[in-house]
Each structure stands twice: as C-alpha cells, then as structure tokens.
Design a protein around this motif. Structure first.
Motif, short mmCIF file in Angstrom:
data_model
loop_
_atom_site.label_atom_id
_atom_site.label_comp_id
_atom_site.label_asym_id
_atom_site.label_seq_id
_atom_site.Cartn_x
_atom_site.Cartn_y
_atom_site.Cartn_z
N VAL A 284 0.86 -1.19 0.00
CA VAL A 284 0.00 0.00 0.00
C VAL A 284 0.89 1.23 0.00
CG1 VAL A 284 -1.78 1.29 1.23
CG2 VAL A 284 -1.86 -1.22 1.18
N VAL A 285 0.72 2.08 -1.00
CA VAL A 285 1.53 3.28 -1.14
C VAL A 285 0.63 4.51 -1.08
CG1 VAL A 285 3.11 4.57 -2.63
CG2 VAL A 285 3.22 2.07 -2.58
N PHE A 286 0.86 5.36 -0.08
CA PHE A 286 0.16 6.63 0.01
C PHE A 286 0.92 7.65 -0.84
CE2 PHE A 286 -1.62 4.37 3.51
CZ PHE A 286 -2.89 4.92 3.72
N VAL A 287 0.23 8.23 -1.81
CA VAL A 287 0.87 9.09 -2.80
C VAL A 287 0.68 10.55 -2.40
CG1 VAL A 287 1.01 9.72 -5.24
CG2 VAL A 287 0.37 7.37 -4.58
N PRO A 288 1.76 11.26 -2.09
CA PRO A 288 1.62 12.66 -1.64
C PRO A 288 1.32 13.60 -2.80
CG PRO A 288 3.93 12.05 -1.75
CD PRO A 288 3.16 10.80 -2.06
N PRO A 289 0.77 14.77 -2.50
CA PRO A 289 0.53 15.77 -3.54
C PRO A 289 1.82 16.08 -4.29
CG PRO A 289 -0.55 16.42 -1.51
CD PRO A 289 0.30 15.22 -1.17
N GLY A 290 1.68 16.28 -5.60
CA GLY A 290 2.85 16.57 -6.43
C GLY A 290 3.46 15.34 -7.05
N LYS A 291 3.05 14.14 -6.61
CA LYS A 291 3.54 12.89 -7.17
C LYS A 291 2.43 12.22 -7.97
CE LYS A 291 7.61 12.96 -5.09
NZ LYS A 291 8.89 13.06 -5.83
N GLN A 292 2.79 11.52 -9.04
CA GLN A 292 1.81 10.82 -9.85
C GLN A 292 1.36 9.53 -9.18
OE1 GLN A 292 4.05 10.49 -13.63
NE2 GLN A 292 2.45 11.76 -14.54
N LEU A 293 0.14 9.13 -9.47
CA LEU A 293 -0.30 7.80 -9.06
C LEU A 293 0.53 6.79 -9.85
CD1 LEU A 293 -4.20 8.23 -9.05
CD2 LEU A 293 -2.60 8.50 -7.15
N PRO A 294 1.13 5.81 -9.18
CA PRO A 294 2.05 4.90 -9.87
C PRO A 294 1.36 4.10 -10.97
CG PRO A 294 1.58 4.11 -7.64
CD PRO A 294 1.00 5.49 -7.74
N ALA A 295 2.02 4.03 -12.13
CA ALA A 295 1.45 3.35 -13.28
C ALA A 295 1.37 1.84 -13.08
CB ALA A 295 2.28 3.67 -14.53
N ASP A 296 2.16 1.29 -12.15
CA ASP A 296 2.14 -0.16 -11.94
C ASP A 296 1.18 -0.57 -10.83
OD1 ASP A 296 3.68 1.03 -9.97
OD2 ASP A 296 5.18 -0.57 -9.90
N ALA A 297 0.32 0.34 -10.37
CA ALA A 297 -0.67 -0.01 -9.35
C ALA A 297 -1.78 -0.84 -9.99
CB ALA A 297 -1.24 1.24 -8.70
N GLY A 298 -2.17 -1.93 -9.33
CA GLY A 298 -3.29 -2.71 -9.81
C GLY A 298 -4.62 -2.20 -9.27
N LEU A 299 -4.55 -1.46 -8.15
CA LEU A 299 -5.75 -0.96 -7.48
C LEU A 299 -5.48 0.45 -6.97
CD1 LEU A 299 -8.57 -1.33 -6.05
CD2 LEU A 299 -7.31 -2.33 -4.13
N VAL A 300 -6.43 1.34 -7.19
CA VAL A 300 -6.39 2.67 -6.59
C VAL A 300 -7.56 2.76 -5.62
CG1 VAL A 300 -6.62 5.16 -6.97
CG2 VAL A 300 -5.28 3.78 -8.57
N VAL A 301 -7.28 3.15 -4.39
CA VAL A 301 -8.33 3.35 -3.39
C VAL A 301 -8.38 4.83 -3.04
CG1 VAL A 301 -9.18 2.83 -1.08
CG2 VAL A 301 -8.04 1.04 -2.41
N ILE A 302 -9.52 5.45 -3.25
CA ILE A 302 -9.71 6.85 -2.86
C ILE A 302 -10.39 6.83 -1.49
CG2 ILE A 302 -10.67 9.09 -3.49
CD1 ILE A 302 -10.72 8.17 -6.37
#
Length: 489
Positions: A284-302
């Motif tokens: 699980v990777v929390f993505v900080p502002p200014g960084k892109q959502l990783p392209a290799d993620a299989g799931l995005v949870v908002i």
C-alpha cells in the motif's frame, strides 16, 4: 472515582497513543478494570461508539477505539469527549460527547473551551464509574504555554482532575534531553509539580548507552525515569490515528499487488487501508501531492475525506484525475470509500454550503452517480454483506450526503438491509459508504483473489490483539510498571 495516571508528550507524535494502549493492555492483563481517556483529540480518523438509548452512534477518535480494544471493553463516547475534525487550515468541526457541536476557527475555539471543559469533566466522572484505573492521554505538549490559560487537553485537565503525569520523550526525533529539560524549565510551578517523572520512547540499539542521558536529565529536572522503551515493531500493526504517519507510508517494499492511495489534504479514516497493509502480498503506497499515481498499481483506493469538494478540487489540481483515467484504460480497479465514493461520481453538490463556499464540483466520472450534501450526519455501527462476493461485512458509517444514480442499481453492499454504494458496468470500479470494508477477512481474501492474489485473508483482528499483547509485554519489561500504576490516584 477510579484512580488515574496521565501520559503527556514533549510534542506531537511521540508515541503516546501506543503507550497508552500498551499500558491499558498491561493493566488488563494484571486483572484491573481499565479505561482510556483523552479529553481533547484532533483527528479526522474517527470511530463510532454506541450511545445507550440512541439508534445512531457518536464519534470518538480512532485512537480511543483502539485503546478500548486494549482494555477489552466497548468504546464509549466518554473516552474522548471533545473531538476536533479539521476541515481547513484554520477551522474544524467540533464534536462533543459524540455529537456535532458546530464549526469553529482556531481563535473562536479558544473561546469555547470553558464550556467544553464542563463536558470533559462530565465524561471524566462517568467514565470512571466501575473502573479500577483510567489511563489518560494528553494532546500535543504541555510546553505550549501560550495555550495554557484555557487548556483542557494537558495540564489544564491534569490540575483540575488531580491526575499525576508522566512525560513522554521521543528519542528517535533527536533532542530528547533538551525537550524534557526545556519542558521542566518553562512550566509554571503548579504544572511542574504534577509531573512524577518521564519515560523515553522509540530507542534503537543498546539502551544502556543512554545511562548518561538519564543522569543529565535528572541534574536538570530532578525527575525520575520510569524506563526507556525500545522501538516497538508491533506498533506498525496497529491502526494509525495521526496523519503525520502518512509521510512514512509514501513508499513500500515491492510486492505482488500495489495499491495506490492519493494522500488527500483532508484525508479521513485512512486506517481503512490497514488490513490491506497487513497482507503479505500487498504493498500500500500513500501518494503525496505533487507525485503521480504509480502506473504499476493494480488498485487505486480513494479514501474518506472531511472535505469532499475541497479534496476533489485538489485531486484535479494534482493531475490525479488524468492518472486515474490512465489507470482505468489499463484495466485497473478503483475503490472509493465514503468521500472517495462521492468523488467517483459525475458531480458533488453542496447547496447549503455545509463544507464551504464552493457549492458544486465536477466528479471524476467513473461512476454514473451524483451526491448532494445534506445537513443530517449519518453516524452508526452497522452489519452488512458484500453483494458481488456474498460475504459478511461489518464496520461503520460517518458521512454527510445522499448519493443516487443508475450505477446504484448495482450496489456494492447491503447495509442493515438497505442497498449501499454503486458499481460500474464492468465491475472494476465500486464505491461504498462503509468504513471498515477491508477489515472483513473473508471479503478481503475474495476481493484480492479477484485481483489475482491468492492466499489472502489474514486474521487482522487477531493480529491487532497479538500486537497489543506484545507491546504490553515490552512495557512490562522495559518500564517500571509497578511504580507507574502505583502513582495512580
């Protein structure tokens, strides 16, 4: 009244929450009826405590919910009588004894404190009934002497309730000798005499190397040391309350499934992700502002949000809406929880300006739904089941708003017998108002299996219980717990 002790910190994020939970479990293991108490908490990670005679529930800090588990008792609204839920940089929603009291900016809140102090003392008296011991957690630091005149969270409470205090210093951040000695220096005598001693937290390495540090602190303060606590690895298995920890969750060890979580400005109840983090094959990777959502993620949870429209606007400013669209084109899955669910729709409207001056925002368009904010807040513990997987669920709701639209005809869950949430036609996007969704082991295993991950479904609650027992054992070993519990009065 029950006897009590209080832990206050030299600053925020020194580990008070975990230490209180560990001491509560240690006291329970000794056969005591113990309760946690935090007069004032500031967090958007909230839990629901049942209110006798009320069909709905009340909000408390998630930390006190965890500490109640450590005590082996149901959570009570009186464990955290004042909860502040930040909505902007200068203002917060004020929850008193579980119910929304109103909104307040920082300066206005100071004027409210005398009235809130009465609620704190009322809860304090009620919580102590039938208990042997109450372990109290402070907030921030007693060294914030500019806030002392109307304080209800630290020394203002300790002096009024006559509760002895142990000061907690965090050696991991550096300057621990100065922080303890400095606190002693600037406290007025009335407050200084409430402190019975201190303990050092988060020590890495050979504890005996700090013997000279303990001697130095004694020369400056005269306070006794109750012990030095090593870095507690098991703390990582416990639900996190403070958003400060998110900075440490921005990367992780590469595993079979990467789950990306955008770090919303007013992120709420992000411990919904903890059961996924506990899965050995999930990163699980929390993505900080200014960084892109990783392209290799299989799931995005908002995740949840305390300010859905404000966070939705920032979501677009960060360019995350483009990353999310690319993720969907690659066949990726998306889950929205509470505020995150609302963001997945076509629009979010707030005609009464409940969240602020912006009354409408375009959604992310991944679900054919729309949300209208309404003044009445839903706060309740619930039982539920997953529609696509047919597995039991449990958790809680804390939200404003009513969501409707064609995709709601494909509900993601049934909560207390009523359809909840929405699912896209291809089944790869769904949203729900249910917090605690991933805490259901069987559902989590089936859901991960649908993403190609087999062997999931660890017993998450049992892992939390084991972690609490291990932390209690560490505290019994490294602290003078006999002396600490003996302080209580």
């Amino acid at each position: 009244m029950a006897k009590a002790i209080m832990l206050q910190g030299t600053g925020s994020d020194v580990g008070k929450t975990v230490l209180v939970a560990g001491l509560c479990r240690a006291a329970r293991n000794r056969g005591m009826a113990v309760r946690p108490f935090k007069p004032q908490n500031m967090s958007n990670n909230a839990a629901v405590a049942d209110i006798p005679g009320d069909a709905s529930g009340g909000e408390i800090g998630r930390a006190q919910w965890l500490q109640a588990i450590a005590c082996g008792v149901p959570p009570s609204i009186h464990m955290n009588p004042v909860l502040l839920k930040p909505q902007s940089d200068i203002g917060a929603q004020v929850v008193v004894q579980g119910k929304v009291f109103g909104q307040a900016k920082a300066r206005d809140y100071q004027a409210l404190k005398p009235k809130l102090a009465e609620a704190v003392m009322d809860s304090w008296r009620k919580l102590g009934e039938g208990a042997d011991l109450v372990v109290v957690e402070g907030a921030g630091s007693p060294a914030e002497i500019n806030l002392r005149p109307r304080d209800i969270a630290n020394m203002g409470f300790a002096t009024r309730a006559d509760v002895p205090v142990i000061l907690v210093g965090d050696i991991d951040r550096g300057g621990v000798i100065a922080s303890i000695a400095g606190t002693h220096l600037i406290l007025p005598e009335e407050d200084r005499r409430m402190i019975a001693g201190y303990l050092i937290n988060k020590f890495r390495g050979d504890i005996s190397l700090f013997d000279d540090g303990i001697a130095a602190i004694h020369r400056f303060t005269g306070w006794r040391c109750f012990g030095v606590v090593p870095w507690l690895r098991e703390a990582a298995l416990l639900p996190s309350e403070d958003s400060v920890i998110l900075e440490r969750l921005a990367s992780g060890e590469k595993k079979a499934l990467k789950v990306a979580v955008p770090m919303l400005g007013r992120i709420a109840n992000f411990d919904d992700l903890d059961p996924l983090r506990a899965e050995p094959q999930v990163e699980v990777v929390f993505v900080p502002p200014g960084k892109q959502l990783p392209a290799d993620a299989g799931l995005v949870v908002i995740p949840g949000s305390k300010s859905t429209i404000g966070d939705l606007l920032k979501f677009r400013e960060n360019g995350w809406h483009r990353d999310l669209a690319d993720h969907r084109r690659r066949g990726g899955h998306v889950v929205g929880i509470c505020g995150g669910y609302q963001m997945l729709g076509r629009t979010v409207r707030d005609p009464d300006g409940i969240e602020g001056t912006v009354t409408e925002a375009e959604g992310l368009g991944l679900l054919d739904i729309e949300t209208v904010m309404e003044p009445e807040k839903t706060v309740r513990n619930v039982s539920a089941h997953s529609v696509p997987f047919g597995t039991p669920l449990s958790g809680y709701e804390i939200h404003l708003g009513r969501t409707s639209g064609p995709d709601c005809l494909r509900p993601s869950a049934v909560i207390n017998g009523v359809d909840d949430g929405a699912t896209s036609a291809d089944g790869k996007v769904f949203g729900t108002y249910l917090h605690g969704l991933f805490g259901a082991d069987t559902f989590r295993a089936r859901f991960l299996e649908s993403l190609g991950i087999t062997g999931g479904g660890v017993d998450y609650r049992a892992e939390v219980e084991r972690a609490l027992d291990a932390i209690a054992a560490h505290l019994e070993k490294h602290l003078d717990c006999d002396a600490i519990f003996g302080l209580a009065r």
